[in-house]
Write an enzyme that holds these catalytic residues in place. Structure first.
Site, PDB file in Angstrom:
ATOM      1  N   ASP A 179      -6.001   8.953   8.316  1.00 26.63           N
ATOM      2  CA  ASP A 179      -6.831   8.938   7.119  1.00 26.63           C
ATOM      3  C   ASP A 179      -6.610  10.216   6.312  1.00 26.63           C
ATOM      4  O   ASP A 179      -6.820  11.318   6.825  1.00 26.63           O
ATOM      5  CB  ASP A 179      -8.309   8.802   7.533  1.00 26.63           C
ATOM      6  CG  ASP A 179      -9.202   8.528   6.338  1.00 26.63           C
ATOM      7  OD1 ASP A 179      -9.123   9.287   5.349  1.00 26.63           O
ATOM      8  OD2 ASP A 179      -9.976   7.560   6.390  1.00 26.63           O
ATOM      9  N   HIS A 225       3.736  -5.017  -2.156  1.00 30.01           N
ATOM     10  CA  HIS A 225       2.671  -4.531  -3.049  1.00 30.01           C
ATOM     11  C   HIS A 225       2.860  -5.065  -4.476  1.00 30.01           C
ATOM     12  O   HIS A 225       2.387  -4.462  -5.448  1.00 30.01           O
ATOM     13  CB  HIS A 225       2.623  -2.986  -3.102  1.00 30.01           C
ATOM     14  CG  HIS A 225       2.049  -2.365  -1.866  1.00 30.01           C
ATOM     15  ND1 HIS A 225       2.582  -1.230  -1.295  1.00 30.01           N
ATOM     16  CD2 HIS A 225       1.001  -2.701  -1.099  1.00 30.01           C
ATOM     17  CE1 HIS A 225       1.891  -0.901  -0.216  1.00 30.01           C
ATOM     18  NE2 HIS A 225       0.922  -1.787  -0.064  1.00 30.01           N
ATOM     19  N   HIS A 245       1.809   3.493  -5.400  1.00 28.18           N
ATOM     20  CA  HIS A 245       0.674   2.799  -4.771  1.00 28.18           C
ATOM     21  C   HIS A 245       0.451   3.479  -3.424  1.00 28.18           C
ATOM     22  O   HIS A 245       1.190   3.243  -2.466  1.00 28.18           O
ATOM     23  CB  HIS A 245       1.007   1.307  -4.596  1.00 28.18           C
ATOM     24  CG  HIS A 245      -0.040   0.537  -3.851  1.00 28.18           C
ATOM     25  ND1 HIS A 245      -0.829  -0.428  -4.440  1.00 28.18           N
ATOM     26  CD2 HIS A 245      -0.439   0.583  -2.564  1.00 28.18           C
ATOM     27  CE1 HIS A 245      -1.659  -0.924  -3.546  1.00 28.18           C
ATOM     28  NE2 HIS A 245      -1.436  -0.324  -2.390  1.00 28.18           N
ATOM     29  N   LEU A 246      -0.541   4.368  -3.372  1.00 30.44           N
ATOM     30  CA  LEU A 246      -0.753   5.173  -2.173  1.00 30.44           C
ATOM     31  C   LEU A 246      -2.044   4.765  -1.470  1.00 30.44           C
ATOM     32  O   LEU A 246      -3.119   5.285  -1.752  1.00 30.44           O
ATOM     33  CB  LEU A 246      -0.801   6.662  -2.557  1.00 30.44           C
ATOM     34  CG  LEU A 246       0.336   7.172  -3.456  1.00 30.44           C
ATOM     35  CD1 LEU A 246       0.124   8.647  -3.801  1.00 30.44           C
ATOM     36  CD2 LEU A 246       1.698   6.962  -2.796  1.00 30.44           C
ATOM     37  N   ARG A 285      -8.288  11.604   4.014  1.00 34.17           N
ATOM     38  CA  ARG A 285      -9.452  12.489   3.867  1.00 34.17           C
ATOM     39  C   ARG A 285      -9.572  13.426   5.065  1.00 34.17           C
ATOM     40  O   ARG A 285      -9.807  14.631   4.928  1.00 34.17           O
ATOM     41  CB  ARG A 285     -10.745  11.670   3.727  1.00 34.17           C
ATOM     42  CG  ARG A 285     -10.939  11.104   2.348  1.00 34.17           C
ATOM     43  CD  ARG A 285     -11.942  10.011   2.347  1.00 34.17           C
ATOM     44  NE  ARG A 285     -11.487   8.883   3.182  1.00 34.17           N
ATOM     45  CZ  ARG A 285     -12.016   7.684   3.164  1.00 34.17           C
ATOM     46  NH1 ARG A 285     -13.049   7.441   2.407  1.00 34.17           N
ATOM     47  NH2 ARG A 285     -11.531   6.722   3.920  1.00 34.17           N
ATOM     48  N   ARG A 316       2.641   4.128   9.549  1.00 39.24           N
ATOM     49  CA  ARG A 316       4.029   3.634   9.502  1.00 39.24           C
ATOM     50  C   ARG A 316       4.976   4.770   9.109  1.00 39.24           C
ATOM     51  O   ARG A 316       4.622   5.610   8.290  1.00 39.24           O
ATOM     52  CB  ARG A 316       4.159   2.504   8.484  1.00 39.24           C
ATOM     53  CG  ARG A 316       3.511   1.212   8.937  1.00 39.24           C
ATOM     54  CD  ARG A 316       3.576   0.150   7.849  1.00 39.24           C
ATOM     55  NE  ARG A 316       2.257  -0.225   7.402  1.00 39.24           N
ATOM     56  CZ  ARG A 316       1.999  -0.938   6.306  1.00 39.24           C
ATOM     57  NH1 ARG A 316       2.980  -1.369   5.546  1.00 39.24           N
ATOM     58  NH2 ARG A 316       0.760  -1.243   5.975  1.00 39.24           N
ATOM     59  N   GLU A 334      -5.749  -6.001  -6.941  1.00 38.79           N
ATOM     60  CA  GLU A 334      -4.910  -7.113  -6.478  1.00 38.79           C
ATOM     61  C   GLU A 334      -5.691  -8.423  -6.450  1.00 38.79           C
ATOM     62  O   GLU A 334      -5.149  -9.489  -6.715  1.00 38.79           O
ATOM     63  CB  GLU A 334      -4.360  -6.792  -5.078  1.00 38.79           C
ATOM     64  CG  GLU A 334      -3.341  -5.662  -5.102  1.00 38.79           C
ATOM     65  CD  GLU A 334      -3.244  -4.908  -3.791  1.00 38.79           C
ATOM     66  OE1 GLU A 334      -4.245  -4.264  -3.389  1.00 38.79           O
ATOM     67  OE2 GLU A 334      -2.179  -4.935  -3.165  1.00 38.79           O
ATOM     68  N   ARG A 351      -3.593 -14.077  -0.737  1.00 39.83           N
ATOM     69  CA  ARG A 351      -2.524 -13.083  -0.706  1.00 39.83           C
ATOM     70  C   ARG A 351      -1.602 -13.464   0.450  1.00 39.83           C
ATOM     71  O   ARG A 351      -2.043 -13.563   1.593  1.00 39.83           O
ATOM     72  CB  ARG A 351      -3.118 -11.704  -0.471  1.00 39.83           C
ATOM     73  CG  ARG A 351      -2.070 -10.644  -0.448  1.00 39.83           C
ATOM     74  CD  ARG A 351      -2.684  -9.278  -0.316  1.00 39.83           C
ATOM     75  NE  ARG A 351      -1.646  -8.266  -0.350  1.00 39.83           N
ATOM     76  CZ  ARG A 351      -1.869  -6.977  -0.248  1.00 39.83           C
ATOM     77  NH1 ARG A 351      -3.108  -6.544  -0.112  1.00 39.83           N
ATOM     78  NH2 ARG A 351      -0.891  -6.131  -0.280  1.00 39.83           N
ATOM     79  N   GLY A 367      -6.059   3.637  -2.810  1.00 34.42           N
ATOM     80  CA  GLY A 367      -7.023   4.581  -2.225  1.00 34.42           C
ATOM     81  C   GLY A 367      -6.713   6.062  -2.442  1.00 34.42           C
ATOM     82  O   GLY A 367      -7.488   6.793  -3.061  1.00 34.42           O
ATOM     83  N   ILE A 368      -5.568   6.521  -1.952  1.00 31.98           N
ATOM     84  CA  ILE A 368      -5.218   7.938  -2.078  1.00 31.98           C
ATOM     85  C   ILE A 368      -4.847   8.269  -3.527  1.00 31.98           C
ATOM     86  O   ILE A 368      -5.272   9.286  -4.072  1.00 31.98           O
ATOM     87  CB  ILE A 368      -4.038   8.285  -1.131  1.00 31.98           C
ATOM     88  CG1 ILE A 368      -4.416   7.990   0.328  1.00 31.98           C
ATOM     89  CG2 ILE A 368      -3.599   9.725  -1.302  1.00 31.98           C
ATOM     90  CD1 ILE A 368      -3.247   8.066   1.309  1.00 31.98           C
ATOM     91  N   GLY A 369      -4.072   7.392  -4.145  1.00 32.74           N
ATOM     92  CA  GLY A 369      -3.626   7.627  -5.523  1.00 32.74           C
ATOM     93  C   GLY A 369      -4.782   7.702  -6.506  1.00 32.74           C
ATOM     94  O   GLY A 369      -4.758   8.488  -7.456  1.00 32.74           O
ATOM     95  N   ASN A 394      -7.712 -12.602   1.513  1.00 32.90           N
ATOM     96  CA  ASN A 394      -6.664 -11.716   2.027  1.00 32.90           C
ATOM     97  C   ASN A 394      -6.861 -11.696   3.546  1.00 32.90           C
ATOM     98  O   ASN A 394      -7.753 -11.020   4.056  1.00 32.90           O
ATOM     99  CB  ASN A 394      -6.835 -10.321   1.415  1.00 32.90           C
ATOM    100  CG  ASN A 394      -5.745  -9.360   1.842  1.00 32.90           C
ATOM    101  OD1 ASN A 394      -4.918  -9.681   2.693  1.00 32.90           O
ATOM    102  ND2 ASN A 394      -5.756  -8.177   1.264  1.00 32.90           N
TER     103      ASN A 394
END
Ligand code: ADP
Length: 394
Positions: free
Chosen positions: A284, A182, A209-210, A286, A242, A380, A94, A329-331, A9
């Site tokens: 981020d 994605h 997809h978060l 977090r 974004r 992925e 990818r 990550g977040i999801g 990737n």
């Protein structure tokens, strides 16, 4: 014979890689993960085994031969010394854009590479780096088969309405249309969900997809029906940096009133907007969840609002919704964000179990939720390894 598949990737200054072992039975299994960062300046190589145990590191001194070809030659030598009896049979990449033609991965030939080069204007921030890695690897190891796996391919079967902007037809014909991204992640979820919940194999599922890039997809019977990302990976949800969906009139305003050119607008919308722009604190999640700054809280709230809103839109694209899935990550890891979204979808009968949510359990909906809610880690890289194996066998 055990085979090994290299998954790459490649970004602008970094290249993430994984080595999968493939015995032919079941899915290929990841054995090594790593990356080369600082490409173009001072490259650093790091690799870890599957238990995240560091295997090796190397830093190149300024002036040492460290262009992409030299770095990929180093990487291949390093991998080949650690194959443990396996044979490296191919590399899968990818690649962000496969255009309107590629609904499936494709084996790289010089003609394919030239065709993919023609798609650079559609994804100028990613496609050139994906292709540079393919070219560099072909130069370092011309005998190694390479396969391109596209982020757009999975969405190619969408109904035409999902792919079309209401603009003059000649622009649509030229490729100004909604592609969706994605796709490798959604394809993995579409494959994994029926293993976890067989009754959902033919269902209408909204997948969120978060990650630092974030999008959502309407999946019906495992096929993409609609997605929030469109012509570029800028559309849809707000992301780390974004903006997500924005009134195109804003762009005209920025040009006319602020004198901004394409480059300045690109920087603003790709790098300075989203969670970072709204919070002024961080991109981020977090950091935002830990921050007491009201703007950080607003950024999280806006993120949740837009996810809930898009859930409604995507459900409408499928004529209903039977399940909701969180990934990336977040999801996968942020219980507060999932709880926020669930709260905003209470009108739909969504209800989650607080303990299951906090534990990042596979199923987080409560017994009385009208639709089940799942957390499914995406993979992925495994999807690319699978596609690469299949493309070689074809
Ligand atoms: P990428 O799109 O770069 O692959 P990831 O899928 O790794 O991104 O997701 C990165 C995002 O996940 C970051 O915004 C990060 O803050 C967020 N994240 C990772 N772990 C957590 C966590 N425990 N809680 C909230 N957010 C998290």
């Amino acid at each position: 014979m055990t085979k090994a598949i290299l998954v790459i990737n490649a970004g602008s200054s970094s290249l993430k890689f994984s080595v999968f072992r493939d015995s032919g039975a079941g899915d290929p299994v990841a054995a090594i993960n790593g990356q080369i960062s600082g490409i173009g300046t001072a490259p650093v190589f790091e690799a870890k085994d599957i238990d995240r145990k560091p295997l090796e590191g190397k830093a190149w001194q300024p002036g040492e031969a460290s262009d992409r070809t030299a770095l990929l030659a180093y990487l291949l030598d390093w991998i080949e010394a650690r194959l443990d009896g396996a044979t490296l049979v191919a590399a899968g990449h990818r690649v962000v854009h496969g255009g309107i033609r590629h609904a499936a991965p494709v084996r790289i030939t010089p003609a394919v590479l030239d065709e993919l080069e023609g798609l650079v204007p559609l994804a100028p921030l990613h496609q050139p780096h994906n292709l540079a890695a393919i070219r560099a690897l072909a130069e370092a190891h011309p005998e190694l088969p390479q396969v391109a796996c596209f982020d757009t391919a999975f969405h190619r079967g969408q109904p035409w309405q999902a792919g079309m902007f209401a603009i003059p037809r000649d622009l649509t014909d030229e490729g100004v249309r909604r592609y969706g991204f994605h796709g490798l992640s959604y394809e993995y979820i579409a494959r994994r969900l029926p293993e976890i919940a067989p009754e959902l194999a033919d269902a209408r599922v909204v997948v969120a997809h978060l990650g630092s890039g974030a999008s959502m997809c309407a999946l019906h019977a495992g096929r993409s029906m609609d997605s929030t990302m469109g012509f570029t990976a800028l559309d849809g949800l707000p992301m780390g940096t974004r903006c997500g969906a924005i009134d195109p009139g804003v762009l005209i305003y920025l040009m006319r009133e602020k004198g901004m050119d394409a480059g300045a607008i690109e920087k603003l919308l790709y790098n300075k907007s989203g969670l970072l722009g709204v919070s002024g604190v961080s991109n981020d999640m977090r950091a935002l969840l830990e921050s007491a700054d009201p703007h950080a809280q607003e950024a999280v709230e806006l993120f949740g609002f837009r996810i809930a809103k898009e859930t409604g839109a995507l459900a409408s694209s499928m004529g209903g919704i039977d399940a909701l899935v969180f990934t990336a990550g977040i999801g996968e890891r942020s219980a507060p964000v999932r709880a926020l979204v669930a709260e905003k979808l209470a009108w739909l009968g969504v209800s989650i179990d607080a303990a299951a949510n906090t534990a990042n359990a596979a199923k987080i909906s409560s017994g009385d939720s009208r639709i089940p809610v799942y957390v499914i880690p995406t993979d992925e890289e495994r999807m690319i390894a699978l596609h690469t194996r299949n493309a070689l066998a074809a």
